[in-house]
Design a protein around this motif. Sequence first.
Motif, PDB file in Angstrom:
ATOM      1  N   LEU A  25      32.563  37.710  31.806  1.00  0.00           N
ATOM      2  CA  LEU A  25      33.725  38.053  32.640  1.00  0.00           C
ATOM      3  C   LEU A  25      34.395  36.794  33.187  1.00  0.00           C
ATOM      4  CD1 LEU A  25      32.126  41.013  34.641  1.00  0.00           C
ATOM      5  CD2 LEU A  25      33.745  41.202  32.755  1.00  0.00           C
ATOM      6  N   TYR A  32      37.497  44.207  26.984  1.00  0.00           N
ATOM      7  CA  TYR A  32      38.002  45.475  27.516  1.00  0.00           C
ATOM      8  C   TYR A  32      38.668  46.230  26.356  1.00  0.00           C
ATOM      9  CZ  TYR A  32      37.348  43.128  32.005  1.00  0.00           C
ATOM     10  OH  TYR A  32      36.804  42.468  33.080  1.00  0.00           O
ATOM     11  N   ASP A  34      41.613  47.211  25.642  1.00  0.00           N
ATOM     12  CA  ASP A  34      42.852  46.675  25.069  1.00  0.00           C
ATOM     13  C   ASP A  34      42.635  45.343  24.348  1.00  0.00           C
ATOM     14  OD1 ASP A  34      45.685  46.807  24.627  1.00  0.00           O
ATOM     15  OD2 ASP A  34      45.893  45.202  26.106  1.00  0.00           O
ATOM     16  N   ASN A 202      44.473  52.845  41.517  1.00  0.00           N
ATOM     17  CA  ASN A 202      44.786  51.448  41.209  1.00  0.00           C
ATOM     18  C   ASN A 202      43.610  50.604  40.757  1.00  0.00           C
ATOM     19  OD1 ASN A 202      47.657  50.499  41.606  1.00  0.00           O
ATOM     20  ND2 ASN A 202      47.395  51.734  43.455  1.00  0.00           N
ATOM     21  N   MET A 204      42.191  47.924  38.542  1.00  0.00           N
ATOM     22  CA  MET A 204      43.044  46.838  38.049  1.00  0.00           C
ATOM     23  C   MET A 204      43.344  46.967  36.553  1.00  0.00           C
ATOM     24  SD  MET A 204      44.019  45.283  40.616  1.00  0.00           S
ATOM     25  CE  MET A 204      44.976  44.144  39.646  1.00  0.00           C
ATOM     26  N   GLU A 205      42.399  47.486  35.808  1.00  0.00           N
ATOM     27  CA  GLU A 205      42.670  47.683  34.383  1.00  0.00           C
ATOM     28  C   GLU A 205      43.351  49.020  34.180  1.00  0.00           C
ATOM     29  OE1 GLU A 205      40.248  48.188  30.151  1.00  0.00           O
ATOM     30  OE2 GLU A 205      39.431  48.967  32.007  1.00  0.00           O
ATOM     31  N   PRO A 206      44.564  49.032  33.641  1.00  0.00           N
ATOM     32  CA  PRO A 206      45.187  50.321  33.340  1.00  0.00           C
ATOM     33  C   PRO A 206      44.377  51.068  32.271  1.00  0.00           C
ATOM     34  CG  PRO A 206      46.795  48.524  33.265  1.00  0.00           C
ATOM     35  CD  PRO A 206      45.435  47.892  33.329  1.00  0.00           C
ATOM     36  N   VAL A 255      34.892  47.936  31.484  1.00  0.00           N
ATOM     37  CA  VAL A 255      35.877  48.806  32.114  1.00  0.00           C
ATOM     38  C   VAL A 255      36.269  48.159  33.441  1.00  0.00           C
ATOM     39  CG1 VAL A 255      36.351  51.093  33.039  1.00  0.00           C
ATOM     40  CG2 VAL A 255      34.945  50.853  30.990  1.00  0.00           C
ATOM     41  N   GLY A 256      37.566  47.964  33.590  1.00  0.00           N
ATOM     42  CA  GLY A 256      38.062  47.204  34.727  1.00  0.00           C
ATOM     43  C   GLY A 256      38.333  48.041  35.956  1.00  0.00           C
ATOM     44  N   GLY A 257      37.258  48.554  36.539  1.00  0.00           N
ATOM     45  CA  GLY A 257      37.383  49.377  37.741  1.00  0.00           C
ATOM     46  C   GLY A 257      37.723  50.811  37.385  1.00  0.00           C
ATOM     47  N   PHE A 259      36.909  53.813  40.226  1.00  0.00           N
ATOM     48  CA  PHE A 259      37.063  54.437  41.548  1.00  0.00           C
ATOM     49  C   PHE A 259      37.362  55.925  41.423  1.00  0.00           C
ATOM     50  CE2 PHE A 259      38.875  50.102  41.523  1.00  0.00           C
ATOM     51  CZ  PHE A 259      37.776  49.465  42.046  1.00  0.00           C
ATOM     52  N   GLN A 510      31.617  50.144  35.781  1.00  0.00           N
ATOM     53  CA  GLN A 510      32.992  49.617  35.795  1.00  0.00           C
ATOM     54  C   GLN A 510      33.061  48.459  36.770  1.00  0.00           C
ATOM     55  OE1 GLN A 510      33.851  53.053  37.822  1.00  0.00           O
ATOM     56  NE2 GLN A 510      32.154  53.633  36.489  1.00  0.00           N
ATOM     57  N   GLY A 511      31.974  47.723  36.912  1.00  0.00           N
ATOM     58  CA  GLY A 511      31.979  46.571  37.793  1.00  0.00           C
ATOM     59  C   GLY A 511      30.842  46.591  38.805  1.00  0.00           C
TER      60      GLY A 511
ATOM     61  N   GLN B 100      33.524  41.781  40.391  1.00  0.00           N
ATOM     62  CA  GLN B 100      32.817  43.008  40.039  1.00  0.00           C
ATOM     63  C   GLN B 100      33.243  43.450  38.637  1.00  0.00           C
ATOM     64  OE1 GLN B 100      32.529  45.901  43.280  1.00  0.00           O
ATOM     65  NE2 GLN B 100      32.238  44.260  44.751  1.00  0.00           N
ATOM     66  N   CYS B 101      34.387  44.126  38.543  1.00  0.00           N
ATOM     67  CA  CYS B 101      34.772  44.599  37.200  1.00  0.00           C
ATOM     68  C   CYS B 101      35.274  43.465  36.332  1.00  0.00           C
ATOM     69  CB  CYS B 101      35.798  45.722  37.278  1.00  0.00           C
ATOM     70  SG  CYS B 101      37.517  45.193  37.464  1.00  0.00           S
ATOM     71  N   PHE B 103      38.242  42.251  35.823  1.00  0.00           N
ATOM     72  CA  PHE B 103      39.567  42.316  35.203  1.00  0.00           C
ATOM     73  C   PHE B 103      40.537  41.329  35.854  1.00  0.00           C
ATOM     74  CE2 PHE B 103      43.656  44.238  34.036  1.00  0.00           C
ATOM     75  CZ  PHE B 103      43.450  44.477  32.688  1.00  0.00           C
TER      76      PHE B 103
END
Lengths: 790, 160, 288
Positions: A25, A32, A34, A202, A204-206, A255-257, A259, A510-511, B100-101, B103
Motif C-alpha cells: 500500500l 485495487y 481498477d 464516501n 475513498m475508492e469509488p 478494497v479502498g474503504g 464503511f 477494506q483497511g 488503513q485501506c 487508497f
Amino acid sequence: MSESDQPADKRGFGDPIERDEDVPLLTGEATYTDDIQLRGTAHLAIRRSDHAHARLLEVDTSAAEAMDDVVAVYTGADVEDSGVPNTIPTAWMLPGLVTPQYRMLAVDKVRHEGDGIAAVVAETPQAAQDALEAIDVEYEALEHVTDPVESVDRDVPPVHEEAEDNVAFDFELGDADAVDEAFADADRVASVDLRQPRLIPNAMEPRSALADWDVATEKLRLWMTSQNPHLHRMLLSAGTLGVPENKIQVIAPEVGGGFGSKIYHYPDEAVTAWCSMQLGRPVKWKASRMEGYVTDCHGRDHTTSAEIAVDDDGTVRGIRVETHAGLGAQLSQFATATPSYLYATILSGEYAIPAIHCRVIGAFTNTTPVDAYRGAGRSEGIYVIERLMDVAARELEMDPAELRRTNLVPPDEFPYETAAAVVYDSGEYERAMDTALEHVGYDDLRERQAELREEGRYLGIGVANFVESAGLSPSGLAGDLGAQAGGWESSIVRFDSTGTVTVLVGTADQGQGHRTTFAQIAAEELGVDVDAIDVVEGDTDQIPQGLGTYGSRSASVGGGAIARGAREVREKAREIAAHQLEASVDDIEFDDGEFHVAGAPDRSYHIQEIAAEAYLGHDLPEEMDPGLEATNFYDPENFTFPFGTHVAVVEIQPETGEIDLERYVAVDDCGEIINPMIVEGQVHGGIAQGIGAALYEGAAYDDDGHLLTRRMDEYAVPHSTYVPDFETDHTVTPSPHNPIGVKGVGESATIAAAPTVVSAVVDALEPFDVDHLDMPITPETVWQAMGGEE
Amino acid sequence: MTEHDITLSVNGTEHELTVEPRTLLVTALREDLGYTGANVGCETARCGACTVRVNGEAIKSCMRFAVQSDGAEIETVEGLAENGDLAPLQEQFQENHGLQCGFCTPGMLMTADTYLKDADDPSREEIREAIEGNLCRCTGYHNIVDAIEATLEQREASHE
Amino acid sequence: MYANDFEYYRAESVDEAVDLLGDHEGAELLAGSHGLLPRMRTGEEAPPALVDMNAVDGLSSIEHIDGDLSVGALVTHAELAESELVREHAPALADAAGEVGDIQVRNGGTIGGNLAHGDARTDHPAAVLALGGSLDVTGPDGDRSIDAADLFTGHFETAVGEQEVVTALRVPLEDDASSTYHKHRNPLSGYPLIGVGAWAQTDGETIERVRVAATGNLAHPKRLAAVEDALEGESLEADTITAAAEQATSLGDDEFRPDVQASPTYCRHLLSVYTERALRDVLGVDGE
C-alpha cells in the motif's frame, strides 16, 4: 485458565504489531479493482436518470449504438428479455414487508436520480461515457418525495405500486403497555424531536467491477469492490444472473474503504457481469465520485420523536420512540434490518430501563437507497437514548454525566436482558465512564465552564455512553427475526507441509488490518511466529464460504472461527505428538509451540515438525488421516456488546457560531485487544466519521428531488484540519462467550462520536436555553440558536 | 480528435506515449504507463488521491491534462522506496499506523514528502494544514500527523 | 467523469494564442487548468478546443513596472503567496493566494486563469478589487486594461472578451497604504463562504482612502461601496469601523448564491463580521 482458552505465551496477541499489509500500500504496488487490466477489456458506462420520479416512455439507443467505438447498448428491457432472474433481493424480511422487484436496470419507470436506465459498452471508458448522452430518453415526470415523513403523510404517487402509502414496513418492538404505565407513574417526562440526516459513506475508492465471462467453461470471474464476496456470489447467482453459484468466482482485491457501502449487491456489478456474458469479453465499470454520490447506498435518514420518563431522583422509568426511516427507492439488502432490529434493540443504551417501546415506519422515497453505514442502526439508536439522557438531565437540572451514571446497568447484572429484547454479554460501564471522566478532568472542566460563562465565553462538555451490538448472531435467532442469511463465519486453518500456516477466512478487509490481526490470533493458538502465517481473504474460489465484513463482526466472528479452527488443528497435532512420544494424549502438554509429555519437557516436538509428519503420513496414529488442517464454521451464541464513554470539549465563537472542538477523549471497551495499534486506528477513524456527521456532513435534496450535495466539494468529508488530535484509552471486559474474548471495535467510535459532539455543543449553549440541535450543527445553526440576527 | 505524442519522465524513466487531448495526467500514468499508485477519488480537486510531483511540486494529477505535462519530470509514489527499502516517511507511516485501506496513501505520501523537503519544525496544526488537500476516510488523520512528525524528528536526530 | 473531447493547441506566444482563439469558435484558454478542468469533468463546461498558454514565455514573473506591481498571468497561487514583493506591496493578494484551496491547488492554479475564469467563489477577486488592480489583456484589436471594478460581471462571467488573453495583473503601488484579506472557509468546498479584502491609506488619524471588497457566496465579487462611504474621511476609531461594517448587511438575499449549509441571512452576517475584522486589521485598530 485452561489451556484451550489461553495458550501459554503471547505470540503477538495483544501486541501492537506493524501491519503485514502496509508495504504494497505504501509503495503503490497494491492492486485495487481498477488497477487490473485484462486484454480485450471493454468499458461500461451507465445512463442514469436525471429525474427523481418519472415514467420511462421511450429509451432510444440507436444514435448511441452508431457511435465510434461503441460495442453495444442495452436497456432494462434487454436485461429482462434475456431471461436472467434480474432481482436484487432483500436480505431481511419483516412482518408485512412490501418487496417490489429491484431490477438491474429500470424498465417501467425511474424512482430516483441516478437510477440506471441503459448500459453502454465501448472500447474505451471515454467512448462509453460520450455515448451516454446520445441515448434519447423520454420521461413523463411524476411527483416525487424525498422526505420519509412526507412520503407516508402526503398524498403522492407511490414509489412502488405495491406500496400505495409508501410504507414498506411498520415495525414495533417492546411493551407499549408497560411504557404507558411507566410514563403515567414517573415524576417527569422529557422529549426531543430530532432528525438524523442522510449521510454519504464516501469510501475513498469509488466502487468498480471487472467481469470476465469465460464462454468455454461458462464461468464468471468478477473482481469487485466488495466487503463480502461470498454474499455477492450468492446474490449474483440466486438473485440477478442465475449463473450457478459454483460457476461464479468473486474476487475482492485491495478494497479502498467500505464503511458499509460495499456490502451491497448493487445493480452495477450485475450489469457489468451481464454485459460480459452477452459479449464474451471482459467488461469493466468504474464509478466516478459523482456517480457514487447518487448510487452508493446512503445511511441514516431518520425523523424521530422520542420521550423519556424519569423520576426526580434520576431513575429512568421508560422511553418511547417513534421513527420514520427513509429507505430510498429500492430495498437494499439490509435496508429493512438497519432501522428495525439494529436500531430498536439498542435503545436501552448502557442503562437499565424497565420499559421501552419503539415504532419504526420504513418509508420508500424517491432517493438513492439507504442501507447500513458505519454504526448502522446502533448509531441512530444510541443517538436517540443519549439525546434523551441530555434532555432529561436538563429537565431534572441534574449533571448529565451524573444522570447517566445513576442509570448504568451494574456489572453484577450481566448477562443483562434489556427491555429492548437483547441480552448484553458483559460490561463494566462505570469503570469506562470513570476512566473517561478522569482522563478529561470532568469536574475541573465544569468549573472552568462556569468561570468562562462569566466572561461571556461558551465552553461545552459533552459526554456520551454507548453500547454496540456487534457480530450479528446466532444464525437461528437471526432467522427467527427475518434474516435471509446466517450469522456465522468460516475459516480454514491449514499447516503447510513445511510448517508454514495458511489461514483462509470468509471475512473481507477494506483497511482494517485483518491479515495482521488474524495472524496474531492463529499465532497465539498454534504457538508459531506471526511471520509464518499467511491470511487469505477475498476470493471465493480459495475460501470455501463466508459472510464478509460488516457490523463489527470480523474480529469476533471471523477471529472466533480462526481460533476454533486453530484449536482443532492443535488437538490433531497433539494426537500425532502423543503417538511420536509414545504417550497418552491426555499427558501431552502444549507450551510455546512445543508438545511434550507432562513433567518431561526435554523431549519435545514443535508443532511445525508435527505438521511435516502429518503430511508425510509415514507414522501417524492408527486410523488417522494425513494432513493438518481444519475447517470451522463458528456460529456465536449471541452478539457481542462493545461499549464505552466518549467526552468532547468545545468552545463556541459567539460572533460567527463557529465550533472549536478542543478535545476529544475516547474510552472504548472492545473486550480482549488483539492489536492495540489497529484498535486505536479503528477508534480514530470512527471518531472522525462521527464528528463529520455531527458538524459537517448531511445530504440534501432540492425541490426537484436532485441531490444538492452531489460532489466532493458539496459534501464535507472531514479534512485534516476539521478534526483534533484524539485522546484514547481502553478498559478490557472480555466477552464471556467469544472464543477469544473479543467484542469488536469497527463501528464503536462512530456510534459514540456523533452524540458526544452534539451533547458538547448543546451543553455550551445551555445559557441560550437550547436543549437540542439537529445535525449537522453548522456555524449557522449555532449562530441562529444564540439569537442570530436579533 | 487529434492525438498528441508526448514525453513524460516518470521517476527518472523517459516514456513516449500518444494521448488524446482529454487524457488526464493521472490516466496516462495509470492506464498507459502502469503507474497505478496514484488513484482517482473525485473530479473536483478535493480528495488528493492522485497527488504526484511534477517538476518538483506536489500537484493533483487529475487536474491537468497529460498533454500539458509534455516534457515534465514526474515523481510518483512508486519512486519513493529505493531498491526495495521503504523511505523513512513510508516506514513511519507503517510504524505509526498512518494508513488503513491505503487508497489515499500514495497521494498523502507525495504531499507529505514534498512538504517535508522544506518543513522547519512545524506544529501539528501546520502539518494538518499541509495535508489538507488529501482526504482520508479511514484514519481520522491523527496517526498520519504522527507519522509526518516522527519522520521530521528522525531527520533532526540524524542531523545532530 | 472524463472531460469532453476537444482539440488541443499549444500557443508559443500571446499573439498566437489570440489567433488560435479567433480560429476556433468556443475555444478556451488553458493555464493552470484548475478552474476549467474540474468543470469539464463535472460536465458543466465542454469547450471544443483549448489553447494551452503554458509554453508562452514572459507571463511568469512578478516585478515593478511603471509604478505598478505586475504579476504575470501564469504566476501560481503558491508563487504569489511566497513572493516577498507581493507580501510587501500587496499583502491582501498574498493573503488570498495563501488561502486558496490546498498546497497542491496553489501549486497548480494561476492568477490569470483564476481572474479570467470569474469563479465568484474564489479568494483572489476580493483582494484584487480591494487593491484597485487591473488586468492587462491582449486581443485581436491590441492591448487594453480592464479595471478590476469592471471585471466581475457574474458567476463565471467577466469582462475579458472571448478572444482576449490576460497577460498580467497590475496593482498600483501607493505609499502609506496597507491591505489585507480575511476569509471564512466554506467547509464543503474550501472556497470562501465569505472573503473580504480591504485596502486603506491613512495619515494615522484619518482614513483618507479605502477600498473594501467581498467574494465567496455572492452573486459575484464586488466592492462594498456603502462600507467605503462610511469610512472615507472619518477618524480612525473602533466605532467608525463597527458602524461601517454594519453597512455590509445592506446586501439583499438575491445578492448571495444558495449554499446547502449557509443561508443569505448568515452570509450577510458573516460579511459584516469579516468586513469588520479586515478593517480592524488594515487600519490597525484593535478589536473590542
